[in-house]
Design a protein around this motif. Structure first.
Motif, PDB file in Angstrom:
ATOM      1  N   LEU A 130       0.848  -1.197   0.000  1.00 57.24           N
ATOM      2  CA  LEU A 130       0.000   0.000   0.000  1.00 57.24           C
ATOM      3  C   LEU A 130       0.881   1.244   0.000  1.00 57.24           C
ATOM      4  N   VAL A 131       0.472   2.247  -0.754  1.00 56.14           N
ATOM      5  CA  VAL A 131       1.236   3.496  -0.796  1.00 56.14           C
ATOM      6  C   VAL A 131       0.353   4.644  -0.328  1.00 56.14           C
ATOM      7  N   LEU A 132       0.896   5.401   0.587  1.00 58.89           N
ATOM      8  CA  LEU A 132       0.246   6.624   1.056  1.00 58.89           C
ATOM      9  C   LEU A 132       1.043   7.751   0.421  1.00 58.89           C
ATOM     10  N   MET A 133       0.398   8.530  -0.431  1.00 52.82           N
ATOM     11  CA  MET A 133       1.201   9.377  -1.318  1.00 52.82           C
ATOM     12  C   MET A 133       0.709  10.812  -1.348  1.00 52.82           C
ATOM     13  N   TRP A 190      -3.333   5.451  -1.663  1.00 48.26           N
ATOM     14  CA  TRP A 190      -4.226   6.415  -0.993  1.00 48.26           C
ATOM     15  C   TRP A 190      -3.547   7.769  -1.056  1.00 48.26           C
ATOM     16  N   LEU A 191      -4.302   8.744  -1.553  1.00 46.94           N
ATOM     17  CA  LEU A 191      -3.710  10.064  -1.780  1.00 46.94           C
ATOM     18  C   LEU A 191      -4.026  11.021  -0.648  1.00 46.94           C
ATOM     19  N   VAL A 192      -2.982  11.711  -0.177  1.00 49.69           N
ATOM     20  CA  VAL A 192      -3.129  12.701   0.887  1.00 49.69           C
ATOM     21  C   VAL A 192      -2.423  13.978   0.446  1.00 49.69           C
ATOM     22  N   GLU A 233      -7.560  14.477  -6.888  1.00 51.48           N
ATOM     23  CA  GLU A 233      -8.416  13.771  -7.855  1.00 51.48           C
ATOM     24  C   GLU A 233      -7.733  13.646  -9.215  1.00 51.48           C
ATOM     25  N   GLY A 234      -6.974  14.686  -9.587  1.00 53.25           N
ATOM     26  CA  GLY A 234      -6.239  14.631 -10.856  1.00 53.25           C
ATOM     27  C   GLY A 234      -5.226  13.503 -10.856  1.00 53.25           C
ATOM     28  N   LEU A 235      -4.510  13.363  -9.732  1.00 49.02           N
ATOM     29  CA  LEU A 235      -3.509  12.294  -9.646  1.00 49.02           C
ATOM     30  C   LEU A 235      -4.202  10.927  -9.570  1.00 49.02           C
ATOM     31  N   ARG A 236      -5.292  10.887  -8.826  1.00 48.74           N
ATOM     32  CA  ARG A 236      -6.057   9.637  -8.745  1.00 48.74           C
ATOM     33  C   ARG A 236      -6.462   9.164 -10.147  1.00 48.74           C
ATOM     34  N   ASP A 237      -6.978  10.089 -10.945  1.00 50.33           N
ATOM     35  CA  ASP A 237      -7.432   9.710 -12.285  1.00 50.33           C
ATOM     36  C   ASP A 237      -6.267   9.248 -13.156  1.00 50.33           C
ATOM     37  N   ALA A 238      -5.121   9.935 -13.015  1.00 51.15           N
ATOM     38  CA  ALA A 238      -3.945   9.546 -13.797  1.00 51.15           C
ATOM     39  C   ALA A 238      -3.458   8.161 -13.380  1.00 51.15           C
ATOM     40  N   LEU A 239      -3.488   7.890 -12.082  1.00 53.03           N
ATOM     41  CA  LEU A 239      -3.068   6.568 -11.598  1.00 53.03           C
ATOM     42  C   LEU A 239      -4.044   5.492 -12.084  1.00 53.03           C
ATOM     43  N   ARG A 240      -5.327   5.804 -12.013  1.00 49.21           N
ATOM     44  CA  ARG A 240      -6.332   4.826 -12.458  1.00 49.21           C
ATOM     45  C   ARG A 240      -6.189   4.536 -13.947  1.00 49.21           C
ATOM     46  N   ALA A 241      -5.874   5.591 -14.710  1.00 49.32           N
ATOM     47  CA  ALA A 241      -5.703   5.408 -16.159  1.00 49.32           C
ATOM     48  C   ALA A 241      -4.574   4.425 -16.449  1.00 49.32           C
ATOM     49  N   GLY A 242      -3.605   4.350 -15.519  1.00 53.03           N
ATOM     50  CA  GLY A 242      -2.500   3.401 -15.678  1.00 53.03           C
ATOM     51  C   GLY A 242      -2.797   2.051 -15.041  1.00 53.03           C
ATOM     52  N   GLY A 243      -4.027   1.844 -14.585  1.00 50.74           N
ATOM     53  CA  GLY A 243      -4.410   0.540 -14.052  1.00 50.74           C
ATOM     54  C   GLY A 243      -4.169   0.369 -12.556  1.00 50.74           C
ATOM     55  N   THR A 244      -3.919   1.489 -11.841  1.00 53.78           N
ATOM     56  CA  THR A 244      -3.669   1.411 -10.396  1.00 53.78           C
ATOM     57  C   THR A 244      -4.971   1.666  -9.626  1.00 53.78           C
ATOM     58  N   ARG A 245      -5.143   0.931  -8.528  1.00 53.83           N
ATOM     59  CA  ARG A 245      -6.254   1.246  -7.627  1.00 53.83           C
ATOM     60  C   ARG A 245      -5.862   2.468  -6.809  1.00 53.83           C
ATOM     61  N   GLU A 267      -7.295   5.960  -4.444  1.00 53.86           N
ATOM     62  CA  GLU A 267      -8.385   6.651  -3.755  1.00 53.86           C
ATOM     63  C   GLU A 267      -7.835   7.914  -3.113  1.00 53.86           C
ATOM     64  N   VAL A 268      -8.718   8.903  -2.966  1.00 52.04           N
ATOM     65  CA  VAL A 268      -8.350  10.105  -2.228  1.00 52.04           C
ATOM     66  C   VAL A 268      -8.753   9.893  -0.770  1.00 52.04           C
ATOM     67  N   ALA A 269      -7.797  10.043   0.146  1.00 48.67           N
ATOM     68  CA  ALA A 269      -8.091   9.827   1.569  1.00 48.67           C
ATOM     69  C   ALA A 269      -8.952  10.963   2.113  1.00 48.67           C
ATOM     70  N   GLN A 270      -9.931  10.633   2.932  1.00 47.59           N
ATOM     71  CA  GLN A 270     -10.747  11.648   3.584  1.00 47.59           C
ATOM     72  C   GLN A 270     -10.414  11.639   5.073  1.00 47.59           C
ATOM     73  N   PRO A 271     -10.425  12.837   5.709  1.00 50.56           N
ATOM     74  CA  PRO A 271     -10.094  12.859   7.128  1.00 50.56           C
ATOM     75  C   PRO A 271     -11.064  11.995   7.935  1.00 50.56           C
ATOM     76  N   GLY A 272     -10.522  11.271   8.894  1.00 54.70           N
ATOM     77  CA  GLY A 272     -11.362  10.442   9.746  1.00 54.70           C
ATOM     78  C   GLY A 272     -11.569   9.032   9.218  1.00 54.70           C
TER      79      GLY A 272
END
Ligand code: ZN
Length: 465
Positions: free
Chosen positions: A207-210, A427-429, A437-449, A451-456
């Motif tokens: 898992l990557v927290l990025m 998980w994006l922080v 969201e921009g990075l999430r979409d770019a990662l997904r386009a490359g086949g990566t799961r 998500e954008v982390a939400q507080p809590g």
């Protein structure tokens, strides 16, 4: 085994996440919230966890939005070790002392100017003593050296190339028969930036927290940025005003000094007087030069050849308030590098007050400006801003040099992630919503799961990988 997102989930500052492994709590960073709505009240609010129940902290780097609430954590009961690398320890000492001094000054000003009779006195978030005390809890670990920080938790720091001593954190977590490897990117730098090495690629993990500060943007090429910087300075000399450069004391300041020195002739800097108007930046620059072993190849060659980093013959270091105020008597010919980087306080605010309304002056932003900060208001083209309660017209020319960022852009972030084997989920922080969201979409386009982390949000790591 779980990961809980608190700060810097859905925003850029206040980085703070917590890993729970075998009933023990490991905090990843403990940063100050800057900008946005009511940051002071949010920094003062109770932590969403019991500080006394935190067993250890891992500090990715010295920036205050990652380290700034450590003294408060101690004040509220944390007594465990804080793991970081040696250069970060030296920088965080400076950062926290400065932060404490600023808190104390703000509280004093508040009490002097706004305290109503009978009302309780404003208290600083923490004092210099708190900031010094917490440093006794720091334990240093060099890059690349595995260390068990808690039973069942092993970490390795890798160079994140963001500021001196910045790290990505690779963690191996064991609980019962379960093992998970988690990578926390910390803040990632640009590839091929001066002085610092490139972000190191990470090993395999589950898992990557990025971070995602510039997840939806591409920086300008560095060469184009430097060309623009040179053109701004040459034009500014002709216009006959001053140039203000708000800069973070750690990282950006050293980079700007390096570029000014290496382009001294090309940018015709001999006519200027350059002021480094920040005791903290002066001290941090000293720490940078003490850790030359962490520099990239080009900077190491400078050091080997010149026995020092490139120096500016017309640089004046301003330590005292009098030296700082003397700059304001100069109508032209001054290049002033001062903090804070987002103009939320510090000496740059005084220089802005004196120069912002003058059309012959220039303000050069070289770093990220969070929402709600004075820097952001100026960058966003506001015609009028408030400084120390007074309205100030923005007539100076305002420039933003994108290529200087200490943060990698989308290409850099994808390049760093792409070097991790096996495309682990992300998980994006540490990004405003649109960036994450921009990075999430770019990662997904490359086949990566991704998500954008939400507080809590609490992530069950058994299920997550
Ligand atoms: Zn940072």
């Amino acid at each position: 085994m779980q990961l809980e997102f608190y700060g810097a989930a859905g925003e850029v500052t206040g980085s703070c996440h917590i890993l729970v492994v075998g009933g023990r709590r490991l905090l990843l960073d403990c940063g100050m919230i800057q900008g946005g709505a009511a940051p002071d009240a949010r920094n003062r609010a109770a932590f969403p966890f019991d500080a006394a129940q935190v067993d250890a902290v891992v500090l990715s780097h010295a920036h205050i939005d990652h380290s700034g609430r450590l003294p408060l954590l101690r004040k509220r009961g944390f007594r465990g070790p804080i793991y970081t690398n040696p250069a970060c320890r030296d920088l965080v000492r400076i950062m926290l002392a400065d932060s404490a001094n600023m808190q104390q000054r703000d509280a004093e000003r508040e009490n002097r100017k706004h305290r109503r009779p009978g009302a309780p006195a404003a208290e600083p978030l923490y004092t210099l003593d708190d900031a010094l005390d917490v440093q006794r809890q720091v334990r240093v670990v060099p890059y690349g050296q595995p260390v068990e920080v808690l039973p069942g938790v092993e970490l390795v720091f890798r160079d994140a190339g963001h500021i001196l001593g910045s790290a990505s954190v690779w963690l191996r977590l064991r609980e019962g028969g379960l093992e998970r490897r988690v990578t926390f990117s910390g803040d990632l730098g640009q590839y091929d930036s001066p002085i610092l090495r490139d972000p190191e690629p990470g090993p395999a993990c589950d898992l990557v927290l990025m971070e995602s500060t510039y997840g939806a943007r591409l920086h300008r090429e560095r060469a184009a940025t430097l060309e623009e910087f040179g053109a701004i300075l040459r034009a500014a000399r002709r216009d006959g005003g001053n140039v203000l450069i708000p800069a973070f004391a750690v990282g950006r300041t050293q980079e700007i000094l390096y570029e000014l020195a290496t382009h001294f002739d090309a940018w015709q800097l001999g006519d200027w007087q350059v002021f480094l108007d920040s005791p903290m930046a002066i001290e941090a620059t000293g720490v940078y030069w003490q850790h030359a072993d962490l520099f990239d190849e080009e900077a190491r060659q400078w050091v080997a050849r010149e026995r020092a980093l490139p120096s500016l013959p017309n640089l004046k270091l301003c330590r005292t308030a009098d030296e700082s105020m003397a700059i304001n008597r100069m109508p032209n010919g001054a290049i002033v590098i001062a903090g804070s980087g987002m103009c939320t306080g510090g000496r740059i605010v005084h220089h802005l007050k004196h120069n912002l309304a003058r059309p012959e002056c220039d303000v050069v932003f070289t770093g990220f400006q969070a929402q709600g900060t004075l820097g952001r208001a100026i960058v966003d083209g506001r015609e009028l801003v408030r400084i120390h309660g007074s309205p100030i017209k923005v007539a100076a020319r305002v420039h933003t040099l994108g290529g200087f960022s200490a943060h990698g852009d989308q290409h850099d972030l994808l390049r760093w992630y792409g070097a991790i084997p096996g495309r682990p989920p992300v998980w994006l922080v540490h990004g405003e919503a649109s960036a994450a969201e921009g990075l999430r979409d770019a990662l997904r386009a490359g086949g990566t799961r991704a998500e954008v982390a939400q507080p809590g949000v609490v992530l069950d790591l058994q299920a997550a990988a």
